[in-house]
Design an enzyme around this catalytic site. Structure first.
Site, mmCIF file in Angstrom:
data_model
loop_
_atom_site.group_PDB
_atom_site.id
_atom_site.type_symbol
_atom_site.label_atom_id
_atom_site.label_comp_id
_atom_site.label_asym_id
_atom_site.label_seq_id
_atom_site.Cartn_x
_atom_site.Cartn_y
_atom_site.Cartn_z
ATOM 1 N N GLU A 49 0.817 -1.210 0.000
ATOM 2 C CA GLU A 49 0.000 0.000 0.000
ATOM 3 C C GLU A 49 0.851 1.261 0.000
ATOM 4 O O GLU A 49 0.530 2.240 -0.665
ATOM 5 C CB GLU A 49 -0.957 0.004 1.190
ATOM 6 C CG GLU A 49 -2.016 -1.090 1.157
ATOM 7 C CD GLU A 49 -2.917 -0.994 -0.072
ATOM 8 O OE1 GLU A 49 -2.951 0.072 -0.708
ATOM 9 O OE2 GLU A 49 -3.588 -1.994 -0.389
ATOM 10 N N TYR A 106 -6.156 6.759 3.619
ATOM 11 C CA TYR A 106 -6.326 5.665 2.679
ATOM 12 C C TYR A 106 -5.617 4.395 3.150
ATOM 13 O O TYR A 106 -6.218 3.324 3.236
ATOM 14 C CB TYR A 106 -5.813 6.029 1.264
ATOM 15 C CG TYR A 106 -5.633 4.780 0.463
ATOM 16 C CD1 TYR A 106 -6.745 4.115 -0.045
ATOM 17 C CD2 TYR A 106 -4.379 4.188 0.312
ATOM 18 C CE1 TYR A 106 -6.604 2.909 -0.714
ATOM 19 C CE2 TYR A 106 -4.235 2.992 -0.352
ATOM 20 C CZ TYR A 106 -5.344 2.360 -0.868
ATOM 21 O OH TYR A 106 -5.215 1.170 -1.500
ATOM 22 N N ASP A 125 -9.557 5.527 -2.463
ATOM 23 C CA ASP A 125 -8.396 6.072 -3.158
ATOM 24 C C ASP A 125 -8.882 6.839 -4.381
ATOM 25 O O ASP A 125 -10.082 7.056 -4.553
ATOM 26 C CB ASP A 125 -7.435 4.943 -3.553
ATOM 27 C CG ASP A 125 -8.004 4.115 -4.691
ATOM 28 O OD1 ASP A 125 -9.250 4.028 -4.779
ATOM 29 O OD2 ASP A 125 -7.236 3.564 -5.488
ATOM 30 N N CYS A 158 -13.108 1.929 -15.315
ATOM 31 C CA CYS A 158 -13.557 3.316 -15.148
ATOM 32 C C CYS A 158 -12.347 4.234 -14.962
ATOM 33 O O CYS A 158 -12.199 4.919 -13.955
ATOM 34 C CB CYS A 158 -14.501 3.427 -13.951
ATOM 35 S SG CYS A 158 -15.481 4.940 -13.914
ATOM 36 N N CYS A 183 -25.287 2.845 -14.097
ATOM 37 C CA CYS A 183 -24.333 3.936 -13.850
ATOM 38 C C CYS A 183 -24.997 5.286 -14.098
ATOM 39 O O CYS A 183 -25.490 5.565 -15.192
ATOM 40 C CB CYS A 183 -23.107 3.778 -14.752
ATOM 41 S SG CYS A 183 -21.938 5.148 -14.625
#
Length: 303
Positions: free
Chosen positions: A37, A120, A138, A193, A209
């Site tokens: 991360e 995050y 994020d 996306c 959507c």
DNA sequence: TTCCGGATAT
DNA sequence: ATATCAGGAA
């Protein structure tokens, strides 16, 4: 939980189309997930994979990294960028040893208190390493939720409290399912996306959507202010650090002077590296990565 | 808000 | 040329 279907659909898609990333394999430790991360902060996946594997081969647990020098952490970081992350990750390892007996903490409050761990990363570790139910937001999740749920063209540059709330409302009740959904949201933003060229025709939630329903297909402008690099202090810092990283021990300042002609900017960049805990003076005319060799005993200053 | 790397795709 | 990339901290 106003739209449980959204998480279900994306999670199902994720289980079939997820990229085969090494930190997603079973048996990966919380420490390994934490390292991934931190490395993934502002850094694309493909560049992190080899660095992550090499890092964990050398330092398989927090105690191992805590026992080594900042200089070695900076070297192992290589050219991933934002090398302060390497120093903070080592400080994080030290804190984990000191405060938590060498085990990565599982409470959000304790994770947030670690160096280099922000909103995050703390939530990502709690969810992906410990299976807890937290919104993990994020840049990908911001974009996905902003588009698909709010129907807005794009998300802002930073995570706001409202983004956490909006994402939390999408999560399933069961913790394990929520953690899976969080990973799925991120994957959807990373693969389908995307910021510039979303592949809506391949999207599992195209039919529900809000962004598609409103007919907005073209992505908006930059979500983050343009960051120039050429000619900035950051470029000079990178050049200076490159010389120190590829050397062993102290480097005479004459060698550092060769990387940039502007004396004022070069001095400012070097001072910044010292300020940030990446570089330290070594003797009268040299500099080195922090901890790269024996430190001068303070008692010697009396001579 | 601003600064902090550097590779990659467009 | 430049926007983007699993952000964090002062």
């Amino acid at each position: 939980m106003t739209q449980p279907d959204f998480a279900t659909v994306v999670s199902r898609w994720f289980q079939q189309h997820a990229r085969d990333l090494p930190w997603r394999e079973p048996g990966v430790t919380p420490w390994a997930i934490l390292v991934s991360e931190v490395m993934l902060q502002q850094t694309p996946v493909v560049r992190v994979v080899p660095a992550w594997q090499a890092w964990l081969a050398r330092w398989p647990d927090p105690a191992a990294l805590a026992a080594d020098t900042p200089a070695e952490a900076i070297r192992m970081w290589g050219r991933l960028g934002y090398p302060r992350r390497a120093v903070r990750l080592r400080e994080c390892a030290v804190a984990i040893v000191d405060r938590h007996g060498g085990q990565v903490p599982d409470r959000l409050e304790h994770l947030l208190a670690l160096p280099g761990v922000g909103t995050y990363t703390a939530r990502a570790v709690a969810a992906f390493a410990y299976g807890q139910r937290h919104p993990v937001v994020d840049t990908n999740v911001r974009r996905v939720v902003c588009r698909a749920v709010a129907g807005e063209p794009d998300a802002g540059p930073v995570t706001r409290p409202a983004d956490l709330v909006a994402t939390e409302e999408l999560l399933p009740t069961e913790p394990a399912a929520a953690a899976l959904a969080s990973a799925a949201f991120m994957e959807l933003g990373a693969v389908i996306c995307t910021a510039r060229s979303p592949r809506c025709t391949a999207c599992p939630v195209e039919s529900i959507c809000a962004w598609r329903a409103s007919g907005q297909e073209a992505p908006a402008g930059p979500t983050r202010r343009p960051q120039r690099y050429a000619g900035t202090d950051r470029q000079v810092r990178g050049l200076l650090l490159g010389v120190l990283r590829d050397s062993t021990g102290p480097v005479p300042h004459q060698r550092l002077d060769q990387v940039w002609t502007d004396d004022v900017q070069r001095a400012r960049a070097l001072a910044g590296l010292v300020q940030d805990g990446l570089v330290e003076p070594a003797g009268a005319d040299s500099f080195r990565l922090v901890g790269d060799g024996p430190s001068l005993p303070t008692a010697d200053l009396t001579t």
